[in-house]
Design a protein around this motif. Structure first.
Motif, short mmCIF file in Angstrom:
data_model
loop_
_atom_site.label_atom_id
_atom_site.label_comp_id
_atom_site.label_asym_id
_atom_site.label_seq_id
_atom_site.Cartn_x
_atom_site.Cartn_y
_atom_site.Cartn_z
N VAL A 45 0.85 -1.19 0.00
CA VAL A 45 0.00 0.00 0.00
C VAL A 45 0.88 1.24 0.00
CG1 VAL A 45 -1.83 1.24 1.21
CG2 VAL A 45 -1.79 -1.26 1.23
N ILE A 46 0.57 2.18 -0.88
CA ILE A 46 1.34 3.42 -1.00
C ILE A 46 0.75 4.46 -0.05
CG2 ILE A 46 2.03 5.28 -2.55
CD1 ILE A 46 1.99 3.29 -4.82
N HIS A 47 1.63 5.14 0.71
CA HIS A 47 1.22 6.15 1.66
C HIS A 47 1.82 7.50 1.28
CE1 HIS A 47 -0.26 3.11 4.57
NE2 HIS A 47 0.72 2.38 4.07
N TYR A 48 1.09 8.56 1.61
CA TYR A 48 1.57 9.92 1.45
C TYR A 48 1.39 10.64 2.79
CZ TYR A 48 1.16 8.94 -3.54
OH TYR A 48 1.28 8.38 -4.79
N SER A 49 2.42 11.35 3.24
CA SER A 49 2.34 12.03 4.52
C SER A 49 3.36 13.16 4.54
CB SER A 49 2.61 11.05 5.67
OG SER A 49 2.64 11.73 6.90
N ASP A 50 3.12 14.13 5.46
CA ASP A 50 4.09 15.20 5.65
C ASP A 50 5.19 14.81 6.62
OD1 ASP A 50 2.52 15.06 7.86
OD2 ASP A 50 2.15 17.21 8.05
N ARG A 51 5.16 13.56 7.12
CA ARG A 51 6.21 13.04 7.99
C ARG A 51 6.80 11.78 7.38
NH1 ARG A 51 3.67 13.55 14.13
NH2 ARG A 51 3.34 15.83 14.08
N PRO A 52 8.11 11.61 7.42
CA PRO A 52 8.73 10.39 6.85
C PRO A 52 8.34 9.17 7.67
CG PRO A 52 10.37 11.68 8.02
CD PRO A 52 9.11 12.52 7.99
N PRO A 53 8.32 7.99 7.07
CA PRO A 53 7.99 6.76 7.81
C PRO A 53 9.08 6.40 8.78
CG PRO A 53 8.75 6.22 5.62
CD PRO A 53 8.64 7.71 5.66
N PRO A 54 8.80 5.51 9.74
CA PRO A 54 9.83 5.13 10.72
C PRO A 54 11.06 4.52 10.09
CG PRO A 54 7.66 4.43 11.45
CD PRO A 54 7.50 4.91 10.04
N THR A 55 10.89 3.80 8.96
CA THR A 55 12.05 3.16 8.34
C THR A 55 12.97 4.16 7.68
OG1 THR A 55 10.75 2.81 6.32
CG2 THR A 55 10.78 1.03 7.95
N GLY A 56 12.45 5.34 7.35
CA GLY A 56 13.28 6.36 6.71
C GLY A 56 13.42 6.18 5.22
N GLN A 57 12.83 5.14 4.64
CA GLN A 57 12.93 4.91 3.20
C GLN A 57 11.70 5.52 2.54
OE1 GLN A 57 13.38 0.73 2.59
NE2 GLN A 57 15.36 0.62 3.56
N PRO A 110 -6.72 -1.72 4.27
CA PRO A 110 -5.76 -1.68 3.16
C PRO A 110 -5.16 -3.07 2.96
CG PRO A 110 -5.35 0.09 4.74
CD PRO A 110 -6.30 -0.87 5.39
N PHE A 111 -5.21 -3.58 1.74
CA PHE A 111 -4.71 -4.92 1.49
C PHE A 111 -4.11 -4.99 0.09
CE2 PHE A 111 -8.98 -4.86 -0.15
CZ PHE A 111 -8.96 -5.66 -1.28
N ALA A 112 -3.25 -5.98 -0.09
CA ALA A 112 -2.68 -6.30 -1.40
C ALA A 112 -3.35 -7.57 -1.90
CB ALA A 112 -1.17 -6.49 -1.30
N GLU A 113 -3.76 -7.57 -3.15
CA GLU A 113 -4.43 -8.74 -3.72
C GLU A 113 -3.51 -9.44 -4.71
OE1 GLU A 113 -8.54 -10.00 -6.13
OE2 GLU A 113 -8.25 -7.97 -5.36
N LYS A 114 -3.38 -10.76 -4.54
CA LYS A 114 -2.57 -11.59 -5.42
C LYS A 114 -3.49 -12.60 -6.11
CE LYS A 114 1.28 -9.79 -3.73
NZ LYS A 114 2.21 -8.95 -4.54
N THR A 115 -3.48 -12.61 -7.42
CA THR A 115 -4.33 -13.53 -8.16
C THR A 115 -3.57 -14.81 -8.50
OG1 THR A 115 -3.70 -12.46 -10.24
CG2 THR A 115 -5.68 -11.64 -9.14
N VAL A 116 -4.28 -15.93 -8.44
CA VAL A 116 -3.70 -17.25 -8.72
C VAL A 116 -4.43 -17.79 -9.94
CG1 VAL A 116 -3.24 -19.56 -7.84
CG2 VAL A 116 -3.22 -17.60 -6.27
N THR A 117 -3.77 -17.74 -11.09
CA THR A 117 -4.37 -18.20 -12.35
C THR A 117 -3.47 -19.13 -13.14
OG1 THR A 117 -3.56 -16.20 -13.45
CG2 THR A 117 -5.80 -16.12 -12.57
N THR A 118 -2.19 -19.16 -12.87
CA THR A 118 -1.26 -19.99 -13.63
C THR A 118 -0.60 -21.00 -12.69
OG1 THR A 118 0.62 -18.51 -13.29
CG2 THR A 118 -0.81 -18.05 -15.18
N ALA A 119 0.11 -21.95 -13.30
CA ALA A 119 0.84 -22.93 -12.50
C ALA A 119 1.92 -22.26 -11.65
CB ALA A 119 1.48 -23.98 -13.43
N GLU A 120 2.54 -21.20 -12.19
CA GLU A 120 3.55 -20.48 -11.41
C GLU A 120 2.92 -19.79 -10.21
OE1 GLU A 120 3.16 -20.33 -14.63
OE2 GLU A 120 4.98 -21.30 -15.39
#
Length: 227
Positions: A45-57, A110-120
């Motif tokens: 999930v992408i965040h926008y803020s006027d303060r940097p995140p704790p990780t600093g990245q 907030p979530f990330a969705e991963k689709t499963v459609t192929t053998a990989e």
């Protein structure tokens, strides 16, 4: 009279210095408000803020990007996302997957969705410990196979996600993507470099069939008689 004028001058100078200091503080506050940061959490999930995140990245954005950025998550929700990211594994033509996705969106998760459609994709699902049954809800390190509203809500409650949505207006989660990342195309087979002209000639000569050596021509015999 001179003492009164001197005291008035000192007050005016002190007032001028105070105004200058207030202007400097106001300019610093405006500059701080104009700086925005962008980062992606473990759930994608992408965040926008006027303060940097704790990780600093984080990527610093220019002030002119502010009208187009999404609002930041509230602290309580952002803390749950950071500690227990949510990932939903789905597949096509899956009614239970649609119900699970609707529950997460209605609750403002907030979530990330991963689709499963192929053998990989299926192999990637097995690598994380998932089964062939979908949907699969992953909340931090906990996995819930199949959809059951009570079980899903209990898993989200244990991860300190709020019961009612706290997403800011206009906030959107990431789009669905394949569970297994697309493989890069294989590089072309390596071809040996062409030999230098002299080496090519020598190699061609070596490949020619060897001919038996030509015997030397016989020498003319001397006559037995003399003049």
């Amino acid at each position: 009279m001179e003492r009164m004028n001197a005291a008035g001058g000192r007050r005016r100078r002190a007032g001028a210095r105070l105004c200058a200091a207030l202007l400097v503080l106001a300019a610093g506050a405006a500059a701080a408000q104009g700086q925005m940061y962008k980062w992606k959490d473990a759930a994608g999930v992408i965040h926008y803020s006027d303060r940097p995140p704790p990780t600093g990245q984080a990527k610093a954005l220019r002030p002119d990007n502010q009208p187009d950025v999404a609002p930041a998550l509230p602290y309580e929700l952002a803390r749950a996302v950071r500690s227990h990211p949510v990932t939903l594994y789905t597949t096509t033509r899956c009614g239970a997957c649609d119900q699970g996705r609707a529950l997460l969106r209605a609750r403002g998760i907030p979530f990330a969705e991963k689709t499963v459609t192929t053998a990989e994709d299926q192999q990637q699902l097995h690598r994380i410990g998932g089964k062939d049954e979908l949907p699969l809800l992953v909340v931090g390190s906990r996995q819930v196979t199949g959809f059951a509203a009570d079980t899903w809500n209990e898993a989200l409650d244990s991860a300190s996600y709020p019961r009612k949505t706290m997403l800011p207006p206009g906030y959107q989660t990431g789009t669905a993507e394949a569970a297994a990342p697309a493989a890069l195309p294989a590089p072309p087979p390596h071809e040996p470099p062409a030999p230098a002209p002299d080496a090519a000639a020598a190699q061609a000569e070596r490949q020619q069939p060897r001919q038996p050596p030509t015997p030397p021509a016989p020498k003319p015999s001397k006559p037995d008689f003399q003049f």
